[in-house]
Enzyme design. Structure first.
Site, PDB file in Angstrom:
ATOM      1  N   GLU A  16       0.789  -1.246   0.000  1.00  0.00           N
ATOM      2  CA  GLU A  16       0.000   0.000   0.000  1.00  0.00           C
ATOM      3  C   GLU A  16       0.817   1.290   0.000  1.00  0.00           C
ATOM      4  O   GLU A  16       0.260   2.370   0.220  1.00  0.00           O
ATOM      5  CB  GLU A  16      -0.996   0.006   1.182  1.00  0.00           C
ATOM      6  N   GLU A  73      -7.132  -7.538  -1.474  1.00  0.00           N
ATOM      7  CA  GLU A  73      -7.542  -7.309  -0.083  1.00  0.00           C
ATOM      8  C   GLU A  73      -8.975  -6.801  -0.044  1.00  0.00           C
ATOM      9  O   GLU A  73      -9.325  -5.890  -0.801  1.00  0.00           O
ATOM     10  CB  GLU A  73      -6.658  -6.252   0.622  1.00  0.00           C
TER      11      GLU A  73
END
Length: 849
Positions: free
Chosen positions: A427, A524
């Protein structure tokens, strides 16, 4: 060099040098000598203190705060050893530390031999001239990771490197991005803050005359059936080395030489063929390791009628839909992680029809046994490098230790066929692109430059040098090659037309599948739930068993997490209202698990049926990895398996929504649509959709329908049934959206079951009309742990719990549409029917209000 595979890595003794283990008889002392006790290596300070009775369970209640002092102190490990006579005359001696956690100064006989600053590196220190004939004293002084990280951060004065600290709700420590250590050890939104200190892997002395093997890798290319072996030596005296390689297949308890090879396939797509490679150096014994043959490609190419690019994995030339979850550290104290713990989790993943796990970048590179078992089980690994949710410094020494770390880990892991992709970070592209850290427009280029420096010019550069056989992604989520075109930081790394996405939304109604991004790959997504009372009771007392207790607030490390769970549940269920506080707590745990299972099921089925679809230019989803598989402690999280291995309702449901052939139902524009989704590469199944409407107040189906025979395409999603819901309800006579439920499955034309049974609500269960308390009873557990349930009315989310008895049922959290149903419990340890019966709790939705 090309290829993949292998189990064992690290230095190997081939008989021509000596290894002396230094794992025993250490002493541990804190900085002012007020604590002094014997210690074990591998180990860490916290577990040593607990084992010696100095502290109680660090996971108990609020002990993560009470024991913060341990991580703020400095600690010294000391041992002494003698060197056998036959070893003393050899030419070179090296002390090998497989893993030090984390910042240390190491001395031998009073002389500093080296320093460590990276938990993920192996360190070798030459000590040839320092060894004594008698007692040698080895000392490892370990500095507080919290202090070190703080000092490094404050020394970085040119510009800030955010984030400084975790959110207050995580109760963690600051500046973890300045130390090469498990990033989650300073706290995370699913775990505690335990910045460990210790010698977390083995220590040994290696003594040799001419050379020693440091490590080796193997590459196997199935196109030409070549196996390439790469050995790395530490050479003391130039000498000739004879290396003999022998490759055999293991068959019927004997090794037989072979002429052709079979491929390694992911679970559900073929067998996991592993071959035995014997490496014999200087004809002095040799060691045997596993080798496999498979290829992996990450395909990013144009898709007809869609802007952007595809994003899917091709294994051995076949497109594979990745089904799985995300893996976090199994324990805050890595020395407590056992082979049994890892095995239970990996077997649980495989039993849920998973073929992939993503080793997430905020934890640790896993133990060798983890990757070896994944090779055996056919579980593909998406391997992150250990950087997560932060920006990082790029000083010369930081970059250098990262380069050593990456080289070591790639060489250690690249021989495993299960590892199918490297990813630079978790991320961090998104963090810059979407401005998580309030960076000014003027300063942004500086951070992009640092990002490219670390992940592209260093990590990516090393990976491409060391391993040409698998793809490398700079980040996750990312737009892949599109991000590269945009200078490695895309304007929108969440663009569903490219790459992979992470998506979380807790306040939107999770039953509204139209709100989910129709992504190429969902790496995710998820929803929180609480673990069972039996899991929580090990670290709490009865006064904690309330959703509004201090314990419940303390254990929740995600902002508003407890409220989000209840708000999401309240959209579709009546919240528990028992007047018994402990029963209400148990029921509330149950309702969070119901909510989580239902939400993740809806989202995953949406992604699986989007496999063949392009809608408004988006679709062709080719992977679902929900967040997260496992837990690091006993607390609320997104996991489907609790700390200790107990399955939540979500994990039981995953066995169905990840089934090789799935029937997925959805309402779209007033129509009931049922899709057949197949993972098969070649078989085209002829199926019929069998649909029944059941009233909540009766076991008899109100009506039954059957589709025409439809051929569902291999490796795709096919619409097999479509019917107007209003017409269906009218046709069934006695049904309304609130009084009936739709049950369906796929069968062969002859009536054989092809997909798991599935069902769909036509309105929220909280508004169900006619849903009665089912009065479920059991006849007691009989031999082989069969339990037969009886009920008076249809029941939904029927949940069986046997408290602390480890194991799982063959089905759980199910819809019971018959008066009698038999469930089987598979125990993981010796137990009795009487013990299971005494601990059995049965709950259904209507029982909690």
């Amino acid at each position: 060099t090309g290829g993949q595979t292998l189990l064992h890595t690290g230095p190997c003794s081939f008989g021509f040098f000596d290894i002396i283990s230094l794992n025993e008889k250490w002493q541990l002392m804190n900085s002012n000598s007020s604590v002094s006790l014997s210690a074990e290596v591998p180990g860490c300070v916290h577990t040593t203190l607990q084992r010696q009775g100095f502290i109680s369970d660090p996971y108990y209640r609020f002990n993560d705060l009470a024991y913060r002092w341990i991580s703020l102190d400095n600690w010294t490990y000391t041992t002494s050893f003698s060197v056998p006579t036959h070893v003393r005359g050899k030419g070179k001696a090296v002390l090998v530390f497989e893993g030090v956690d984390t910042v240390s100064t190491i001395s031998l006989n009073g002389v500093t031999i080296g320093k460590t600053d990276n938990m993920f590196r192996r360190y070798d220190f030459e000590v040839t001239g320092l060894l004594k004939d008698e007692e040698n004293v080895l000392q490892v002084w370990i500095m507080s990771a919290v202090t070190y990280a703080s000092q490094r951060s404050h020394a970085h004065t040119e510009y800030r490197v955010p984030p400084d600290c975790p959110p207050p709700v995580q109760k963690g420590e600051c500046h973890v991005n300045f130390i090469r250590k498990a990033q989650s050890s300073f706290s995370w939104d699913w775990g505690p803050s335990f910045p460990t200190l210790g010698i977390w892997k083995e220590v040994r002395l290696e003594v040799f005359n001419s050379s020693r093997v440091l490590s080796y890798t193997t590459n196997s290319e199935h196109s030409s059936w070549n196996v390439e072996v790469e050995l790395f030596f530490d050479v003391f005296v130039a000498s000739k080395v004879l290396v003999n390689n022998n490759l055999d297949i293991y068959d019927d308890n004997k090794c037989v030489h072979f002429k052709s090879v079979s491929l390694w396939w992911p679970f559900g797509h073929g067998e996991q063929f592993l071959y035995y490679l014997t490496i014999d150096v200087n004809l002095e014994g040799g060691e045997t390791f596993n080798v496999a043959f498979r290829t992996v490609e990450l395909v990013q190419e144009p898709i007809p009628s869609s802007p952007g690019l595809s994003f899917y994995f091709r294994i051995n030339g076949k497109p594979i839909f990745l089904k799985g979850s995300n893996w976090i550290p199994v324990h805050a104290f890595q020395d407590q992680v056992t082979t049994d713990m890892i095995t239970i989790l990996l077997r649980s993943a495989q039993k849920a029809n998973m073929n992939t796990l993503r080793v997430w970048g905020g934890g640790v590179y896993e133990q060798d046994i983890f990757y070896s078992l994944c090779d055996m089980y056919g579980i593909m690994i998406w391997q992150d490098f250990m950087f997560a949710c932060a920006l990082y410094p790029t000083e010369k020494d930081f970059i250098q230790t990262v380069r050593e770390e990456v080289t070591h880990q790639v060489r250690r892991l690249k021989s495993h066929p299960s590892v199918v992709i490297w990813s630079g970070n978790n991320e961090n592209e998104a963090a810059i692109a979407t401005d998580w850290f309030n960076i000014s427009v003027a300063a942004r280029p500086l951070y992009v430059k640092d990002y490219v420096n670390l992940y592209v010019e260093n990590i990516r550069d090393i990976v491409l040098q060391e391993d040409s056989t698998r793809p490398f992604l700079v980040s996750s989520p990312t737009n892949g090659v599109e991000s590269e075109k945009e200078g490695w930081v895309a304007k929108d790394p969440y663009d569903p037309h490219y790459g992979d996405t992470h998506y979380y939304s807790y306040y939107k109604d999770c039953w509204d599948w139209t709100a989910f991004p129709r992504t190429r790959f969902a790496s995710e997504y998820g929803f929180q739930s609480w673990p069972s009372l039996s899991t929580l009771s090990k670290v709490s007392v009865s006064s904690d068993w309330d959703f509004s207790s201090n314990f419940s607030a303390h254990r929740q490390h995600h902002e508003d997490g407890n409220q989000q769970m209840l708000k999401q549940a309240e959209l579709h269920y009546i919240l528990p209202n028992s007047t018994d506080p402990v029963q209400k707590y148990r029921d509330t745990i149950y309702i969070t698990q119901v909510m989580q299972a239902q939400c993740v099921k809806i989202q995953t089925e949406f992604y699986r049926r989007s496999r063949s679809d392009i809608v408004e230019g988006k679709g062709h989803t080719m992977g679902t990895l929900y967040w997260q598989l496992n837990d690091i402690w006993q607390g609320p999280s997104w996991s489907s398996v609790e700390f200790g291995g107990k399955w939540k309702m979500l994990h039981y449901w995953a066995t169905d929504f990840y089934a090789p052939i799935l029937s997925a139902g959805v309402e779209d524009k007033g129509d009931l649509l049922i899709y057949g989704v197949s993972d098969s590469h070649s078989e085209k199944h002829n199926v019929k959709a069998k649909v029944k409407l059941h009233s909540w107040s009766s076991f008899n189906a109100v009506c039954s329908l059957e589709s025409n025979v439809t051929k569902i395409k291999a490796g795709g999603s096919t619409l097999v049934f479509q019917h107007s819901i209003s017409a269906l309800l009218m046709q069934c006579g006695n049904c309304t959206r609130r009084s009936c439920i739709v049950a369906f499955h796929l069968s062969s034309p002859e009536g054989q079951l092809i997909s798991p049974h599935n069902h769909m609500f036509l309105s929220s269960p909280r508004y169900a009309e006619g849903l009665q308390k089912p009065n479920i009873t059991d006849t007691g557990i009989v031999q082989n742990f069969f339990v037969t349930l009886h009920c008076s009315f249809p029941a939904v989310y029927v949940w069986l719990d046997v408290d602390n008895i480890p194991g799982h049922f063959d089905v759980n959290g199910f819809l019971m549409l018959s008066k009698k149903s038999t469930v089987i419990f598979g125990a993981w340890r010796p137990t009795t029917a009487e013990e299971i019966t005494a601990n059995l709790h049965i709950t259904s939705l209507r029982d909690v209000y």
